[in-house]
Design a protein around this motif. Structure first.
Motif, PDB file in Angstrom:
ATOM      1  N   HIS A 332      81.798 136.444  26.670  1.00 29.97           N
ATOM      2  CA  HIS A 332      80.806 136.909  27.647  1.00 29.97           C
ATOM      3  C   HIS A 332      79.698 135.889  27.920  1.00 29.97           C
ATOM      4  O   HIS A 332      78.692 136.226  28.536  1.00 29.97           O
ATOM      5  CB  HIS A 332      80.181 138.243  27.211  1.00 29.97           C
ATOM      6  CG  HIS A 332      81.178 139.243  26.717  1.00 29.97           C
ATOM      7  ND1 HIS A 332      82.186 139.730  27.529  1.00 29.97           N
ATOM      8  CD2 HIS A 332      81.357 139.818  25.498  1.00 29.97           C
ATOM      9  CE1 HIS A 332      82.924 140.580  26.826  1.00 29.97           C
ATOM     10  NE2 HIS A 332      82.445 140.648  25.599  1.00 29.97           N
ATOM     11  N   ASN A 347      83.604 134.533  32.720  1.00 26.47           N
ATOM     12  CA  ASN A 347      82.883 135.737  32.318  1.00 26.47           C
ATOM     13  C   ASN A 347      81.562 135.347  31.660  1.00 26.47           C
ATOM     14  O   ASN A 347      81.542 134.847  30.544  1.00 26.47           O
ATOM     15  CB  ASN A 347      83.743 136.552  31.335  1.00 26.47           C
ATOM     16  CG  ASN A 347      82.959 137.650  30.639  1.00 26.47           C
ATOM     17  OD1 ASN A 347      81.969 138.164  31.160  1.00 26.47           O
ATOM     18  ND2 ASN A 347      83.401 138.011  29.444  1.00 26.47           N
ATOM     19  N   SER A 349      78.942 137.755  31.379  1.00 23.66           N
ATOM     20  CA  SER A 349      78.311 139.065  31.457  1.00 23.66           C
ATOM     21  C   SER A 349      76.986 139.112  30.715  1.00 23.66           C
ATOM     22  O   SER A 349      76.127 139.947  31.000  1.00 23.66           O
ATOM     23  CB  SER A 349      79.253 140.136  30.886  1.00 23.66           C
ATOM     24  OG  SER A 349      78.696 141.424  31.004  1.00 23.66           O
ATOM     25  N   THR A 352      72.078 138.622  31.748  1.00 27.47           N
ATOM     26  CA  THR A 352      71.502 139.916  32.112  1.00 27.47           C
ATOM     27  C   THR A 352      70.157 139.797  32.810  1.00 27.47           C
ATOM     28  O   THR A 352      69.574 140.811  33.184  1.00 27.47           O
ATOM     29  CB  THR A 352      71.327 140.792  30.860  1.00 27.47           C
ATOM     30  OG1 THR A 352      70.474 140.105  29.928  1.00 27.47           O
ATOM     31  CG2 THR A 352      72.668 141.081  30.203  1.00 27.47           C
ATOM     32  N   LEU A 437      81.372 136.001  36.983  1.00 26.73           N
ATOM     33  CA  LEU A 437      80.574 137.181  36.688  1.00 26.73           C
ATOM     34  C   LEU A 437      79.302 136.717  35.973  1.00 26.73           C
ATOM     35  O   LEU A 437      79.352 136.277  34.824  1.00 26.73           O
ATOM     36  CB  LEU A 437      81.342 138.166  35.801  1.00 26.73           C
ATOM     37  CG  LEU A 437      80.518 139.339  35.252  1.00 26.73           C
ATOM     38  CD1 LEU A 437      80.049 140.256  36.381  1.00 26.73           C
ATOM     39  CD2 LEU A 437      81.294 140.126  34.199  1.00 26.73           C
ATOM     40  N   PRO A 439      75.777 138.658  36.214  1.00 26.22           N
ATOM     41  CA  PRO A 439      75.185 139.761  36.972  1.00 26.22           C
ATOM     42  C   PRO A 439      73.711 139.639  37.314  1.00 26.22           C
ATOM     43  O   PRO A 439      73.253 140.255  38.280  1.00 26.22           O
ATOM     44  CB  PRO A 439      75.432 140.972  36.062  1.00 26.22           C
ATOM     45  CG  PRO A 439      76.573 140.570  35.193  1.00 26.22           C
ATOM     46  CD  PRO A 439      76.394 139.110  34.968  1.00 26.22           C
ATOM     47  N   SER A 443      73.327 146.134  32.299  1.00 25.28           N
ATOM     48  CA  SER A 443      74.604 146.801  32.561  1.00 25.28           C
ATOM     49  C   SER A 443      74.518 148.319  32.551  1.00 25.28           C
ATOM     50  O   SER A 443      75.485 148.994  32.900  1.00 25.28           O
ATOM     51  CB  SER A 443      75.613 146.376  31.482  1.00 25.28           C
ATOM     52  OG  SER A 443      75.125 146.738  30.189  1.00 25.28           O
ATOM     53  N   PHE A 450      76.518 144.948  27.840  1.00 23.64           N
ATOM     54  CA  PHE A 450      77.079 143.825  28.590  1.00 23.64           C
ATOM     55  C   PHE A 450      78.490 143.490  28.114  1.00 23.64           C
ATOM     56  O   PHE A 450      79.299 142.960  28.881  1.00 23.64           O
ATOM     57  CB  PHE A 450      76.169 142.600  28.496  1.00 23.64           C
ATOM     58  CG  PHE A 450      76.168 141.900  27.161  1.00 23.64           C
ATOM     59  CD1 PHE A 450      77.129 140.957  26.843  1.00 23.64           C
ATOM     60  CD2 PHE A 450      75.200 142.186  26.210  1.00 23.64           C
ATOM     61  CE1 PHE A 450      77.138 140.306  25.608  1.00 23.64           C
ATOM     62  CE2 PHE A 450      75.190 141.546  24.984  1.00 23.64           C
ATOM     63  CZ  PHE A 450      76.164 140.607  24.680  1.00 23.64           C
ATOM     64  N   ARG A 453      80.901 145.561  30.060  1.00 28.50           N
ATOM     65  CA  ARG A 453      80.998 145.036  31.428  1.00 28.50           C
ATOM     66  C   ARG A 453      81.899 143.805  31.451  1.00 28.50           C
ATOM     67  O   ARG A 453      82.769 143.661  32.328  1.00 28.50           O
ATOM     68  CB  ARG A 453      79.603 144.692  31.948  1.00 28.50           C
ATOM     69  CG  ARG A 453      79.591 144.079  33.341  1.00 28.50           C
ATOM     70  CD  ARG A 453      78.158 143.987  33.871  1.00 28.50           C
ATOM     71  NE  ARG A 453      77.301 143.181  33.014  1.00 28.50           N
ATOM     72  CZ  ARG A 453      75.969 143.104  33.146  1.00 28.50           C
ATOM     73  NH1 ARG A 453      75.358 143.807  34.085  1.00 28.50           N
ATOM     74  NH2 ARG A 453      75.255 142.355  32.331  1.00 28.50           N
ATOM     75  N   GLY A 454      81.709 142.895  30.490  1.00 28.92           N
ATOM     76  CA  GLY A 454      82.551 141.704  30.435  1.00 28.92           C
ATOM     77  C   GLY A 454      84.005 142.034  30.179  1.00 28.92           C
ATOM     78  O   GLY A 454      84.917 141.414  30.752  1.00 28.92           O
TER      79      GLY A 454
END
Length: 467
Positions: A332, A347, A349, A352, A437, A439, A443, A450, A453-454
């Motif tokens: 992530h 990725n 994620s 944040t 990704l 974001p 999340s 997170f 999400r990842g």
């Protein structure tokens, strides 16, 4: 496990029975304390009961009577935006409030250390972005060098779950602002600040309170070495406060993007090359461009911090360089998920907030950007210099339309779901582009964390490529 010292026969309350809270309860019990354990979540209480703890409702009047301390889990607010009622009750009763990090630092050293020729060392890493990668990279370098090292804190295991370190051992801790703000003992041998950008502002009463929480790691215990990112004013301020003179090499300044000069000790990365300078001259360098696990300027900053920590522990530049090349990176965090038809799927994620997403955007020249989620305080202004790398944005989240308003003239599409965003980005991506990704948001509007999400991004990428 590290039993907590100085609590034998004492009644100690633990509020919050997640990973750190339950770990603290175990270590307090091992130290001879009577544990008063509570969590508002019934499942968490059940998990504690399964380990033999009897829940005590700390929200009841006089529940803290006779308690020697209240140990608080990091997710529970103790001051801003408002103190938890149990914390307020502890204040009123004069019960000291602490956390597992404070218990760790006061309990780590034992009488056995007096006979060690080389006592264990604690390296603590904090910062807004990159602290997980930096801590993991330090641990990786130490392990590759044959050192006994354990990784804990906000990454991996709870700090009290580790084995007591032996002679010459090292403990590498990742510490969040929630952890450093409350701990009553903070005495690392080496302390690292990677960087500072707006985050958790509601929890700390603004940017000043957020910085103050990070600063405690350096001010409370006086580490032997302080490794400080100086790419922001707060880092420059802190380095200046800690150094007694320009040549004071107890303070090591690090940077990604700027050359650091002067008679002191510095480590910086520019154009993909890491350089170590001491006493006004370069003593070592590493080409980071070919290190697969550390892509982009933000990871080069992490490499500078990890390199400086390893050098403080006597590891040579070439040994560090070899370990860098073996580092696989963390899930992530700029994680390469797949590559197909010349398109890479990355990725990140863990990006944040705007600052961490900006670093991810800066790492790749042409991006199909999946973004959106629960917006944080501090806005998205940090993204502006890097939006030119974005071919198109694909916005997810329950408030996707609102998030998209920040994208200015960037082509974008409201996708809402991860499945739709991955599908559209993959359809439109051309060879040489990256589907990223990153974001720039929390999340919690769609996912528990997170990581979830990842994992959803990874699953959708693999499903798309398999089909």
């Amino acid at each position: 496990m590290i039993p907590v010292r100085g609590v034998n026969g004492a009644r100690v309350a633990v509020l919050g029975l997640g990973r750190s809270g339950l770990s603290a309860a175990r270590s307090l019990r091992a130290g001879g304390a009577e544990v008063l354990a509570w969590d508002d979540n019934a499942a968490a209480r059940a998990a504690a009961e399964a380990e033999g703890f009897v829940p005590v409702d700390l929200t009841r009047a006089s529940a803290l009577e006779g308690a020697a301390a209240l140990i608080l889990s990091p997710g529970i607010p103790h001051l801003y935006p408002a103190p938890n009622p149990v914390v307020a009750a502890a204040w009123a009763a004069g019960v000291p409030v602490d956390n597992d990090i404070g218990l760790f630092f006061r309990s780590l050293a034992t009488d056995d250390w007096e006979v060690f020729e080389s006592p264990p060392r604690v390296i603590a890493v904090t910062g807004s972005n990159g602290k997980s990668t930096t801590a993991a990279l330090i641990h990786h370098v130490l392990t590759a060098a044959g050192r006994d090292s354990q990784l804990a804190g906000n990454i991996g295991r709870g700090v009290l779950d580790i084995a007591p370190p032996g002679e010459g051992g090292a403990v590498v801790l990742e510490l969040s602002s929630y952890q450093t703000e409350l701990a009553r003992a903070l005495t690392p041998d080496i302390a690292v600040l990677t960087n500072l950008s707006p985050d958790h502002l509601d929890r700390h009463g603004g940017r000043g309170g957020y910085f103050a929480a990070k600063r405690r790691l350096f001010a409370e215990g006086g580490p032997d070495r302080a490794i400080i990112g100086v790419d922001e004013d707060e880092g420059r301020f802190l380095a200046n406060q800690l150094a007694e003179a320009a040549a004071d090499d107890r303070v090591i300044r690090i940077s990604s993007g700027q050359k650091l000069t002067g008679p002191g000790w510095s480590v910086f990365a520019r154009k993909g090359f890491l350089a170590e300078w001491r006493k006004g001259r370069q003593v070592a360098s590493i080409d980071l461009r070919a290190v697969p696990g550390l892509p982009g300027a933000h990871n080069h900053q992490n490499a500078c911090a990890a390199y400086a920590a390893a050098r403080c522990l006597g590891i040579g530049p070439r040994e560090i360089e070899r370990a860098f090349h073996d580092f696989a990176g963390l899930p992530h965090r700029s994680q390469l998920v797949a590559e197909a038809a010349g398109v890479r799927f990355i990725n990140d994620s863990k990006a944040t907030n705007a600052a961490s997403a900006a670093q991810a955007l800066a790492a790749f020249p042409r991006i199909r950007w999946i973004c959106g989620g629960l917006e944080k305080e501090g806005g998205l202004d940090a993204l502006a210099p890097h939006l030119g790398h974005v071919a198109k944005a694909y916005v997810i989240g329950r408030e996707a339309a609102s998030f998209a308003l920040h994208l200015r003239d960037i082509p974008h599409e409201i996708c809402t779901s991860m499945a739709s965003a991955v599908a559209r980005a993959a359809e439109e991506a051309a060879p040489g582009e990256v589907v990223l990704l990153a974001p720039a948001a929390a999340s919690f509007d769609q996912y528990d964390n997170f990581e979830k999400r990842g994992e959803d991004f990874i699953a959708e990428v693999r499903r798309r490529l398999a089909g």
